[in-house]
Design a protein around this motif. Structure first.
Motif, PDB file in Angstrom:
ATOM      1  N   GLU A 134      -1.876 -14.832  48.915  1.00 36.91           N
ATOM      2  CA  GLU A 134      -1.845 -13.523  48.826  1.00 36.91           C
ATOM      3  C   GLU A 134      -0.199 -12.875  48.808  1.00 36.91           C
ATOM      4  O   GLU A 134       0.155 -12.246  48.243  1.00 36.91           O
ATOM      5  N   GLN A 135       0.704 -13.737  49.996  1.00 34.57           N
ATOM      6  CA  GLN A 135       1.724 -13.278  50.158  1.00 34.57           C
ATOM      7  C   GLN A 135       2.620 -13.377  48.579  1.00 34.57           C
ATOM      8  O   GLN A 135       3.623 -12.510  48.531  1.00 34.57           O
ATOM      9  N   VAL A 136       2.292 -14.200  47.849  1.00 32.08           N
ATOM     10  CA  VAL A 136       3.351 -14.399  46.688  1.00 32.08           C
ATOM     11  C   VAL A 136       2.996 -13.037  46.065  1.00 32.08           C
ATOM     12  O   VAL A 136       3.799 -12.625  45.401  1.00 32.08           O
ATOM     13  N   PHE A 137       1.747 -12.525  45.739  1.00 30.36           N
ATOM     14  CA  PHE A 137       1.374 -11.373  45.257  1.00 30.36           C
ATOM     15  C   PHE A 137       2.074 -10.202  45.757  1.00 30.36           C
ATOM     16  O   PHE A 137       2.241  -9.261  45.010  1.00 30.36           O
ATOM     17  N   GLU A 138       2.144 -10.195  47.179  1.00 25.72           N
ATOM     18  CA  GLU A 138       2.964  -9.117  47.654  1.00 25.72           C
ATOM     19  C   GLU A 138       4.180  -9.057  47.669  1.00 25.72           C
ATOM     20  O   GLU A 138       4.993  -8.190  47.494  1.00 25.72           O
ATOM     21  N   GLN A 139       5.031 -10.217  47.575  1.00 30.82           N
ATOM     22  CA  GLN A 139       6.433 -10.215  47.438  1.00 30.82           C
ATOM     23  C   GLN A 139       6.973  -9.895  45.852  1.00 30.82           C
ATOM     24  O   GLN A 139       8.050  -9.344  45.789  1.00 30.82           O
ATOM     25  N   VAL A 140       6.145 -10.446  44.913  1.00 28.90           N
ATOM     26  CA  VAL A 140       6.525 -10.149  43.649  1.00 28.90           C
ATOM     27  C   VAL A 140       5.412  -9.500  42.472  1.00 28.90           C
ATOM     28  O   VAL A 140       4.283  -9.907  43.083  1.00 28.90           O
ATOM     29  N   PRO A 141       5.928  -9.015  41.562  1.00 29.51           N
ATOM     30  CA  PRO A 141       4.655  -8.675  40.764  1.00 29.51           C
ATOM     31  C   PRO A 141       3.880  -9.779  40.060  1.00 29.51           C
ATOM     32  O   PRO A 141       3.991  -9.725  38.817  1.00 29.51           O
ATOM     33  N   PHE A 142       3.557 -10.913  40.932  1.00 28.34           N
ATOM     34  CA  PHE A 142       2.789 -11.974  40.299  1.00 28.34           C
ATOM     35  C   PHE A 142       1.712 -11.687  39.370  1.00 28.34           C
ATOM     36  O   PHE A 142       1.534 -12.285  38.224  1.00 28.34           O
ATOM     37  N   PHE A 143       0.825 -10.652  39.611  1.00 24.46           N
ATOM     38  CA  PHE A 143      -0.346 -10.637  38.793  1.00 24.46           C
ATOM     39  C   PHE A 143       0.204  -9.858  37.402  1.00 24.46           C
ATOM     40  O   PHE A 143      -0.101 -10.368  36.279  1.00 24.46           O
ATOM     41  N   ARG A 144       1.356  -9.241  37.362  1.00 28.15           N
ATOM     42  CA  ARG A 144       1.905  -8.838  35.973  1.00 28.15           C
ATOM     43  C   ARG A 144       2.550  -9.977  35.621  1.00 28.15           C
ATOM     44  O   ARG A 144       2.219 -10.143  34.225  1.00 28.15           O
ATOM     45  N   TYR A 145       3.197 -10.834  36.155  1.00 27.19           N
ATOM     46  CA  TYR A 145       3.542 -12.118  35.441  1.00 27.19           C
ATOM     47  C   TYR A 145       2.421 -12.798  34.818  1.00 27.19           C
ATOM     48  O   TYR A 145       2.816 -13.347  33.575  1.00 27.19           O
ATOM     49  N   ILE A 146       1.474 -12.771  35.408  1.00 30.04           N
ATOM     50  CA  ILE A 146       0.282 -13.536  34.800  1.00 30.04           C
ATOM     51  C   ILE A 146      -0.190 -12.993  33.548  1.00 30.04           C
ATOM     52  O   ILE A 146      -0.275 -13.531  32.471  1.00 30.04           O
ATOM     53  N   LEU A 147      -0.295 -11.679  33.614  1.00 29.72           N
ATOM     54  CA  LEU A 147      -0.876 -10.883  32.289  1.00 29.72           C
ATOM     55  C   LEU A 147       0.143 -11.100  31.115  1.00 29.72           C
ATOM     56  O   LEU A 147      -0.278 -11.015  30.075  1.00 29.72           O
ATOM     57  N   ASN A 148       1.484 -10.781  31.621  1.00 30.82           N
ATOM     58  CA  ASN A 148       2.344 -11.035  30.617  1.00 30.82           C
ATOM     59  C   ASN A 148       2.307 -12.283  29.921  1.00 30.82           C
ATOM     60  O   ASN A 148       2.404 -12.567  28.880  1.00 30.82           O
ATOM     61  N   THR A 149       2.267 -13.146  30.768  1.00 31.61           N
ATOM     62  CA  THR A 149       2.102 -14.814  30.297  1.00 31.61           C
ATOM     63  C   THR A 149       0.878 -14.869  29.215  1.00 31.61           C
ATOM     64  O   THR A 149       0.967 -15.392  28.429  1.00 31.61           O
ATOM     65  N   MET A 150      -0.264 -14.367  29.676  1.00 33.23           N
ATOM     66  CA  MET A 150      -1.378 -14.519  29.017  1.00 33.23           C
ATOM     67  C   MET A 150      -1.055 -13.605  27.452  1.00 33.23           C
ATOM     68  O   MET A 150      -1.579 -14.119  26.538  1.00 33.23           O
ATOM     69  N   LEU A 151      -0.319 -12.656  27.431  1.00 30.49           N
ATOM     70  CA  LEU A 151      -0.131 -11.690  26.123  1.00 30.49           C
ATOM     71  C   LEU A 151       0.670 -12.785  25.451  1.00 30.49           C
ATOM     72  O   LEU A 151       0.369 -12.879  24.215  1.00 30.49           O
ATOM     73  N   ILE A 152       1.781 -13.215  26.191  1.00 34.27           N
ATOM     74  CA  ILE A 152       2.794 -14.045  25.203  1.00 34.27           C
ATOM     75  C   ILE A 152       1.956 -15.008  24.584  1.00 34.27           C
ATOM     76  O   ILE A 152       1.911 -15.365  23.333  1.00 34.27           O
ATOM     77  N   THR A 153       1.293 -15.892  25.562  1.00 28.91           N
ATOM     78  CA  THR A 153       0.615 -16.867  24.971  1.00 28.91           C
ATOM     79  C   THR A 153      -0.591 -16.434  23.838  1.00 28.91           C
ATOM     80  O   THR A 153      -0.716 -17.495  22.891  1.00 28.91           O
ATOM     81  N   GLY A 154      -1.518 -15.500  24.284  1.00 28.90           N
ATOM     82  CA  GLY A 154      -2.300 -15.149  23.174  1.00 28.90           C
ATOM     83  C   GLY A 154      -1.818 -14.978  21.851  1.00 28.90           C
ATOM     84  O   GLY A 154      -2.165 -15.602  20.994  1.00 28.90           O
ATOM     85  N   VAL A 155      -0.756 -14.112  22.116  1.00 29.17           N
ATOM     86  CA  VAL A 155      -0.269 -13.823  20.623  1.00 29.17           C
ATOM     87  C   VAL A 155       0.367 -15.316  19.837  1.00 29.17           C
ATOM     88  O   VAL A 155       0.376 -15.452  18.703  1.00 29.17           O
ATOM     89  N   GLY A 156       1.344 -15.850  20.831  1.00 33.28           N
ATOM     90  CA  GLY A 156       1.694 -16.995  20.335  1.00 33.28           C
ATOM     91  C   GLY A 156       0.658 -17.982  19.712  1.00 33.28           C
ATOM     92  O   GLY A 156       1.027 -18.311  18.719  1.00 33.28           O
ATOM     93  N   VAL A 157      -0.472 -18.327  20.146  1.00 31.62           N
ATOM     94  CA  VAL A 157      -1.573 -18.992  19.600  1.00 31.62           C
ATOM     95  C   VAL A 157      -1.926 -18.579  18.464  1.00 31.62           C
ATOM     96  O   VAL A 157      -2.071 -18.923  17.535  1.00 31.62           O
ATOM     97  N   ILE A 158      -2.407 -17.118  18.349  1.00 30.91           N
ATOM     98  CA  ILE A 158      -2.715 -16.560  17.073  1.00 30.91           C
ATOM     99  C   ILE A 158      -1.656 -16.543  16.050  1.00 30.91           C
ATOM    100  O   ILE A 158      -1.838 -17.184  14.732  1.00 30.91           O
ATOM    101  N   GLY A 159      -0.466 -16.420  16.352  1.00 32.89           N
ATOM    102  CA  GLY A 159       0.550 -16.519  15.281  1.00 32.89           C
ATOM    103  C   GLY A 159       0.977 -17.747  14.716  1.00 32.89           C
ATOM    104  O   GLY A 159       1.092 -17.956  13.742  1.00 32.89           O
ATOM    105  N   SER A 160       0.767 -18.809  15.637  1.00 32.98           N
ATOM    106  CA  SER A 160       0.905 -20.215  15.145  1.00 32.98           C
ATOM    107  C   SER A 160      -0.287 -20.656  14.327  1.00 32.98           C
ATOM    108  O   SER A 160       0.276 -21.237  13.434  1.00 32.98           O
ATOM    109  N   LEU A 161      -1.231 -20.171  14.601  1.00 33.19           N
ATOM    110  CA  LEU A 161      -2.608 -20.742  13.713  1.00 33.19           C
ATOM    111  C   LEU A 161      -2.446 -19.871  12.288  1.00 33.19           C
ATOM    112  O   LEU A 161      -2.527 -20.426  11.328  1.00 33.19           O
ATOM    113  N   THR A 162      -2.164 -18.696  12.431  1.00 34.65           N
ATOM    114  CA  THR A 162      -1.976 -17.806  11.200  1.00 34.65           C
ATOM    115  C   THR A 162      -1.217 -18.270  10.030  1.00 34.65           C
ATOM    116  O   THR A 162      -1.241 -18.775   8.962  1.00 34.65           O
TER     117      THR A 162
END
Lengths: 312, 299
Positions: free
Chosen positions: B82-110
């Motif tokens: 829990e503290q990790v989430f309080e100290q930094v915008p960790f949830f945001r990091y996760i969302l950002n990573t998911m966005l980058i990874t999702g688009v990256g995977v689609i791009g690689s396939l296309t």
């Protein structure tokens, strides 16, 4: 189309179709062609040019001829240090990874139950990479509380100050990389299982022992795989960055100052973009030469069963 | 899968000296015992860092410095996470990573599937030459193109956005294109011919016939792209400045440099960054093994 206005002759219709197909072919190839021009050949040419300039990224680049290259080779101790570190790492890591990976693959290549579980466990560390792994190992190497020294302590070995010692920092990174040997185990295992059983059967009939079969059948048959792993290993080592950047920042006293880290610092901390481009080109040439040398040398000892077409 | 178990000469030949009058059964028994002991010991060795990371991430601060190591935390401090989430915008990091990874995977396939179809099926002058050019670019290290690319993206005004990371993803990478081309070549062209006679366009043939038949190769590429974009560090390090845009890799790195003495929190952050990769590995194991074998052996 132009062809349709011409007098019909045999093949004209075919050539029109061929032309249409060719156009379609190029259009479908566009994702690669555009990417190749924009992200490979364009930047490649640009960095070749930048290598002959002095540039801090703000003012316009100043053409200085070969000066970057001469100072790299004659008056830059860090350039030589980073080359030394990188090749020293490769000299430790590649033979060890071959030995460990090949041995484990040989042991696993038996008709016993549960091999899949072991394969999964060995492979697990090599699927994870990047920052989180580097952070994990940075703590593993901790002198006082790290798990590595604890493990060594079980065998009565006194604690090593892995990351603070100029001598041990590089071997520490080798250990970390060896943890990820699972990928090559899988490749070797697949190679081993591709060796025709008849070869071993006839060797057994001839009374060849385990070592002889290993030396005269297994290793020659595996040489293409070993060879491929070696080439990829060298190229990979030359580009090691994240581990060194996170764990040691190149220290202590440049003992882990990998070549790629040197390029990064030169370009993005010192903002010597021309000089860093020259360094990158030196890396490129080294990779080209190594690949060439290993391929030449490989011809002497790599045994390709049958033909080359299947490998295309 | 055929990699699992097979009878082979190497196996049968493992030499253990006959123990006096002991029958062959004992010989085999000893050999198996030693093999299993060895394999178990080495796999424990491989797993220790993971176990230790998770154990540390759940410990109260004082137990981290207990030596010899106390493996089971007492009590379990879930609050570290829990503290990790309080100290930094960790949830945001996760969302950002998911966005980058999702688009990256689609791009690689296309990108790579389109280019690979051209290389595999279409006839045009210079195809073999271009194919060779593509293969030779595998040797170009990313470090050589990095500085001009950075400058280029700077001129486009793309710094501190995801574009420098994601736009190139859509342009066929040589390795993926090669892999898919090899796979497309194994598909019999008769199906396509039949569809063409029925009046299908090239795109429909590609979309309705080739792609569904190429699922194994596409899955392998998607998995490797997932790992690449999930873990990519150099790209975000160079191109991103705003903390809110950080993916996990960069976020964890900056978190660790701030919190270097708080081992429990750094290990909690590292565990969370690794968890999706480990989960995906277990879910998609057989694809993994095939992928490594295809890219590694057939090269």
């Amino acid at each position: 189309m132009a062809a349709s206005s011409k007098v019909m002759r045999p093949g004209a219709r075919g050539s029109r179709l061929a032309r249409r197909e060719a156009v379609e072919g190029y259009v479908w190839l566009l994702p690669w062609i555009v990417g190749f021009l924009a992200f490979t050949i364009g930047p490649l040419g640009a960095s070749l040019y930048l290598g002959f300039t002095d540039w801090n990224g703000v003012e316009s680049p100043q053409w200085i001829g070969l000066e970057n290259y001469t100072s790299l080779f004659t008056s830059d101790p860090l350039f030589w240090q980073s080359l030394k570190v990188t090749f020293l790492f490769a000299a430790m890591y590649l033979p060890l990874s071959l030995l460990i990976g090949f041995t484990l693959a040989l042991i696993m290549n038996q008709s016993i139950a549960g091999i899949r579980i072991f394969r999964t466990l060995y492979y697990l560390p090599s699927v994870v990479s990047g920052v989180a792994v580097a952070v994990l190992w940075w703590f593993v190497f901790n002198r006082d509380y790290g798990v590595l020294n604890w493990l060594l302590g079980l065998f009565g070995i006194p604690p090593v100050d892995w990351l603070q010692s100029e001598f041990w920092a590089l071997p520490a990174l080798v250990i970390m990389e060896l943890w990820r040997v699972g990928g090559s185990i899988i490749i070797y295992l697949a190679g081993l299982q591709g060796i025709p059983t008849e070869l071993y059967d006839s060797a057994l009939v001839d009374g060849a022992g385990w070592w002889r079969r290993l030396w005269y059948i297994t290793i020659p048959m595996m040489s293409p795989t070993i060879f491929f792993n070696l080439v990829m290993g060298i190229i990979g080592t030359l580009q090691i960055f994240t581990q060194a950047y996170i764990i040691t920042q190149g220290g202590p006293n440049y003992a882990t100052y990998f070549y790629a880290l040197n390029i990064y610092n030169t370009a993005f901390s010192a903002l010597r973009l021309g000089y860093a481009s020259a360094m990158a080109w030196v890396l490129f040439v080294i990779i080209l030469l190594l690949t060439l040398v290993v391929f030449r040398w490989g011809k002497a000892w790599v045994y390709y069963a049958g033909e080359k077409e299947t490998r295309a | 899968m055929k990699i699992g178990i097979s009878t082979q000469g190497v196996a049968r030949g493992t030499e253990v000296r006959p123990l006096g009058r002991t029958p062959a059964w004992w010989k085999r028994f000893f050999r198996l015992t030693i093999t299993y002991l060895f394999l178990t010991a080495t796999s424990i060795l491989f797993l220790i860092p993971f176990a230790w990371m998770i154990s540390t991430s759940l410990k109260p601060q004082d137990q981290i410095f207990v030596y010899p190591i106390q493996w089971v935390p007492h009590p379990f401090i879930w609050g570290n996470y829990e503290q990790v989430f309080e100290q930094v915008p960790f949830f945001r990091y996760i969302l950002n990573t998911m966005l980058i990874t999702g688009v990256g995977v689609i791009g690689s396939l296309t990108g790579s599937s389109i280019a690979a179809y051209s290389f595999a099926r279409m006839r045009f002058p210079g195809k073999n030459f271009l194919f060779l050019v593509m293969l030779s670019t595998v040797m170009v290290p990313g470090w050589v193109t990095l500085i001009p690319s950075y400058i280029g993206f700077h001129l486009l005004g793309w710094l501190d956005t995801y574009k420098p990371i994601l736009v190139p993803a859509f342009f066929a990478s040589p390795v993926n294109t090669f892999l898919l081309r090899q796979f497309f070549l194994t598909i019999s062209p008769e199906l396509e011919d039949a569809a063409r006679i029925d009046g299908c366009s090239t795109f429909r043939v590609f979309w309705n016939i080739i792609l569904p038949l190429s699922k194994p190769a596409m899955i392998i590429i998607a998995i490797f792209a997932f790992f690449y974009y999930w873990n990519d560090f150099l790209g975000p390090l160079i191109y991103l400045q705003t903390q809110d845009k950080f993916p996990l890799s960069l976020g964890v790195a900056s978190f660790v440099s701030e919190m270097s003495s708080n081992y429990a929190l750094t290990m909690a952050a590292a565990s969370m960054a690794l968890m999706p990769c480990i989960l995906l590995f277990f879910l998609a194991q057989r694809w993994f093994v095939q992928g490594v074998v295809i890219t590694g052996v057939k090269g």
